[in-house]
Design an enzyme around this catalytic site. Structure first.
Site, PDB file in Angstrom:
ATOM      1  N   GLY A  76      25.851  40.898  41.040  1.00 33.77           N
ATOM      2  CA  GLY A  76      27.276  41.197  41.157  1.00 33.77           C
ATOM      3  C   GLY A  76      27.521  42.614  41.642  1.00 33.77           C
ATOM      4  O   GLY A  76      26.635  43.472  41.568  1.00 33.77           O
ATOM      5  N   THR A 107      41.535  47.926  33.127  1.00 37.57           N
ATOM      6  CA  THR A 107      40.497  46.934  33.386  1.00 37.57           C
ATOM      7  C   THR A 107      40.666  46.365  34.796  1.00 37.57           C
ATOM      8  O   THR A 107      41.490  46.862  35.576  1.00 37.57           O
ATOM      9  CB  THR A 107      40.462  45.867  32.251  1.00 37.57           C
ATOM     10  OG1 THR A 107      39.347  45.015  32.469  1.00 37.57           O
ATOM     11  CG2 THR A 107      41.727  45.041  32.173  1.00 37.57           C
ATOM     12  N   LEU A 137      40.379  41.741  24.688  1.00 34.74           N
ATOM     13  CA  LEU A 137      40.304  41.879  23.228  1.00 34.74           C
ATOM     14  C   LEU A 137      40.500  43.330  22.802  1.00 34.74           C
ATOM     15  O   LEU A 137      40.381  43.657  21.622  1.00 34.74           O
ATOM     16  CB  LEU A 137      38.956  41.353  22.725  1.00 34.74           C
ATOM     17  CG  LEU A 137      38.770  39.829  22.827  1.00 34.74           C
ATOM     18  CD1 LEU A 137      37.386  39.424  22.382  1.00 34.74           C
ATOM     19  CD2 LEU A 137      39.821  39.095  21.994  1.00 34.74           C
ATOM     20  N   LYS A 140      40.518  49.806  38.163  1.00 36.81           N
ATOM     21  CA  LYS A 140      39.758  50.989  37.721  1.00 36.81           C
ATOM     22  C   LYS A 140      39.645  52.065  38.799  1.00 36.81           C
ATOM     23  O   LYS A 140      39.483  53.239  38.484  1.00 36.81           O
ATOM     24  CB  LYS A 140      38.361  50.576  37.241  1.00 36.81           C
ATOM     25  CG  LYS A 140      38.422  49.830  35.916  1.00 36.81           C
ATOM     26  CD  LYS A 140      37.051  49.497  35.368  1.00 36.81           C
ATOM     27  CE  LYS A 140      37.219  48.699  34.084  1.00 36.81           C
ATOM     28  NZ  LYS A 140      35.966  48.470  33.368  1.00 36.81           N
ATOM     29  N   LYS A 189      30.680  44.222  49.636  1.00 38.78           N
ATOM     30  CA  LYS A 189      30.947  44.920  48.362  1.00 38.78           C
ATOM     31  C   LYS A 189      29.713  45.649  47.846  1.00 38.78           C
ATOM     32  O   LYS A 189      29.810  46.736  47.293  1.00 38.78           O
ATOM     33  CB  LYS A 189      31.440  43.924  47.316  1.00 38.78           C
ATOM     34  CG  LYS A 189      32.948  43.814  47.298  1.00 38.78           C
ATOM     35  CD  LYS A 189      33.437  43.502  45.898  1.00 38.78           C
ATOM     36  CE  LYS A 189      34.141  42.185  45.870  1.00 38.78           C
ATOM     37  NZ  LYS A 189      34.333  41.610  44.570  1.00 38.78           N
TER      38      LYS A 189
HETATM   39  P1  ATR Z   1      36.202  42.500  41.256  1.00 38.26           P
HETATM   40  O1  ATR Z   1      35.307  41.889  42.304  1.00 38.26           O
HETATM   41  O2  ATR Z   1      37.654  42.358  41.533  1.00 38.26           O
HETATM   42  O3  ATR Z   1      35.784  43.877  40.848  1.00 38.26           O
HETATM   43  P2  ATR Z   1      34.874  41.555  38.960  1.00 38.26           P
HETATM   44  O4  ATR Z   1      35.242  40.516  37.956  1.00 38.26           O
HETATM   45  O5  ATR Z   1      34.573  42.915  38.509  1.00 38.26           O
HETATM   46  O6  ATR Z   1      36.029  41.566  40.012  1.00 38.26           O
HETATM   47  O7  ATR Z   1      33.628  41.058  39.830  1.00 38.26           O
HETATM   48  C1  ATR Z   1      33.368  39.748  40.019  1.00 38.26           C
HETATM   49  C2  ATR Z   1      31.906  39.629  40.470  1.00 38.26           C
HETATM   50  O8  ATR Z   1      31.502  38.266  40.281  1.00 38.26           O
HETATM   51  C3  ATR Z   1      31.714  39.924  41.942  1.00 38.26           C
HETATM   52  O9  ATR Z   1      30.452  40.493  42.149  1.00 38.26           O
HETATM   53  C4  ATR Z   1      31.805  38.528  42.552  1.00 38.26           C
HETATM   54  O10 ATR Z   1      31.157  38.376  43.786  1.00 38.26           O
HETATM   55  P3  ATR Z   1      31.953  38.645  45.163  1.00 38.26           P
HETATM   56  O11 ATR Z   1      31.911  40.136  45.369  1.00 38.26           O
HETATM   57  O12 ATR Z   1      31.212  37.899  46.177  1.00 38.26           O
HETATM   58  O13 ATR Z   1      33.359  38.141  44.959  1.00 38.26           O
HETATM   59  C5  ATR Z   1      31.072  37.727  41.525  1.00 38.26           C
HETATM   60  N1  ATR Z   1      31.410  36.313  41.600  1.00 38.26           N
HETATM   61  C6  ATR Z   1      32.542  35.708  41.187  1.00 38.26           C
HETATM   62  N2  ATR Z   1      32.489  34.377  41.427  1.00 38.26           N
HETATM   63  C7  ATR Z   1      31.282  34.132  42.008  1.00 38.26           C
HETATM   64  C8  ATR Z   1      30.619  32.951  42.495  1.00 38.26           C
HETATM   65  N3  ATR Z   1      31.194  31.738  42.426  1.00 38.26           N
HETATM   66  N4  ATR Z   1      29.381  33.090  43.026  1.00 38.26           N
HETATM   67  C9  ATR Z   1      28.791  34.296  43.117  1.00 38.26           C
HETATM   68  N5  ATR Z   1      29.364  35.448  42.677  1.00 38.26           N
HETATM   69  C10 ATR Z   1      30.583  35.365  42.129  1.00 38.26           C
END
Ligand code: ATR
Length: 266
Positions: free
Chosen positions: A127, A63, A17, A67, A156
Site C-alpha cells: 500500500g 484522518t 474510534l 493528513k 502513488k
Molecule cells: P488514500 O489512498 O486516500 O490515502 P488509504 O486508505 O490511506 O487511502 O490507502 C488505501 C490503500 O489501499 C492504497 O494503497 C490503495 O491502493 P491504490 O493506491 O492503488 O488505490 C490500497 N487499496 C485499496 N483497495 C485496493 C484493492 N482492491 N487492491 C489493491 N490495493 C488496494
C-alpha cells in the site's frame, strides 16, 4: 472554565474510534472537554482550521484523506510532520497552529511493545496510502535495513519515493523475500483478501496489519496459518492517540486493559 472542544476530521469518519478513546481518557482525568467526530469536505478544511485559530475549537486529529491537505493552513510543522508531509494532530500554541504527526510515535511504540527488534530487518509494505510515509519514517528510525514498497497504483508509490529516496519498488502482485510484511492497504476492513501469495515466504516472520477492526484480517489469519507472528494496528492506534492527548492536555493518559477493551467491537 469553558468546556474545551476537540474533533477528529476526515471523510469518511463514521468508523473512527478516536472519540471513544479520547472521551474515555478525558473522563478518567476529569478534564472539562469533549471530543467529537466530524465529516468534512475538502473545501471546508480552511474554515474549520480557522475555528482552531479563533479558539472556538481547541485542537483536532486528522484522518484519511486530509493528513496532507491541512498543511497549507498551518503556521508550523513538527520535524516529523515536515519530513512525512503528514499531519494527524493540530494544536494551538499561543496563536500558532502547529501540525504534529503522532502516527510515527504510534507505530514505533507498538513495535517496541512487541519486543521486536526492527534493526537490520527487511520490510515489505503493502500500500501507499496516507499512513505509509509515517511507517517508513518510523522504520528508518528503528534502522530497518531495507524497505520495499508495493502498491496497486504505481504513481502513488512513486510520490512516496520523492520523500524517501532509498526505497525499492516491486509490482503489485509480486512478493519478495522479507522479515516483516505490513498491510497498509484498506483491504481487510471489509473482510477482503489480499491477492498475494505468501506460501513461499517461509515462517517466523512478522505479519503486521495497520487495521485493527476487524481484529484479525484475512491477511493476519493467513500469516498465522503459515507459522508467523502476527499483530494488528490496535496498539499503534492507541499510542498515536496517547501522544495527541499529551500534546493537548499535558497529561499522559493511562493505557490499561480497560483502554484496550473499549476498542473492542460493541
Ligand atoms: P488514500 O489512498 O486516500 O490515502 P488509504 O486508505 O490511506 O487511502 O490507502 C488505501 C490503500 O489501499 C492504497 O494503497 C490503495 O491502493 P491504490 O493506491 O492503488 O488505490 C490500497 N487499496 C485499496 N483497495 C485496493 C484493492 N482492491 N487492491 C489493491 N490495493 C488496494
Amino acid at each position: 472554565m469553558e468546556i474545551k472542544r476537540y474533533f477528529v476530521i476526515g471523510n469518511p469518519i463514521n468508523h473512527s474510534l478516536s472519540p471513544k478513546l479520547q472521551n474515555y481518557w478525558i473522563k478518567q482525568h476529569n478534564i472539562n472537554a469533549v471530543y467529537e467526530k466530524l465529516k468534512l469536505e475538502e473545501n471546508e478544511i480552511e474554515s474549520f482550521i480557522d475555528k482552531i485559530r479563533n479558539q472556538k475549537i481547541d485542537g483536532c486529529n486528522i484522518t484519511v484523506p486530509f493528513k496532507k491537505k491541512v498543511i497549507p493552513f498551518l503556521d508550523k510543522l513538527s520535524f516529523e510532520a515536515e519530513k512525512t508531509q503528514s499531519v494527524n494532530t493540530i494544536i494551538n500554541n499561543g496563536g500558532n497552529l502547529i501540525g504534529h504527526n503522532t502516527d510515527i510515535y504510534g507505530f514505533e511504540k507498538a513495535i517496541k511493545s512487541l519486543n521486536f527488534d526492527m534493526k537490520g530487518k527487511k520490510v515489505l509494505i503493502l500500500g501507499a496510502g496516507g499512513v505509509v510515509p509515517s511507517i517508513i519514517f518510523a522504520l528508518k528510525k528503528m534502522q530497518a535495513s531495507q524497505i520495499i514498497l508495493t502498491n496497486r497504483t504505481k504513481k502513488k508509490a512513486e510520490d512516496i519515493k520523492k520523500q524517501f529516496y532509498d526505497l525499492v519498488f516491486i509490482d503489485w502482485g509480486q512478493v519478495t523475500d522479507f522479515d516483516v510484511v505490513i498491510n497498509a492497504t484498506s483491504l481487510g476492513l471489509n473482510n477482503e483478501f489480499i491477492n498475494l501469495d505468501f506460501s513461499n515466504s517461509g515462517d517466523k516472520k512478522l505479519f503486521y496489519d495497520v487495521i485493527y477492526n476487524p481484529e484479525e484480517t484475512n491477511f493476519l489469519k493467513e500469516g498465522k496459518k503459515l507459522g508467523n507472528q502476527t499483530e494488528n494496528g490496535k496498539l499503534m492506534f492507541i499510542f498515536q492517540a496517547f501522544e495527541a492527548f499529551k500534546l493537548w492536555h499535558g497529561i499522559e493518559p493511562k493505557i490499561s486493559s480497560g483502554t484496550l477493551e473499549i476498542l473492542n467491537n460493541d
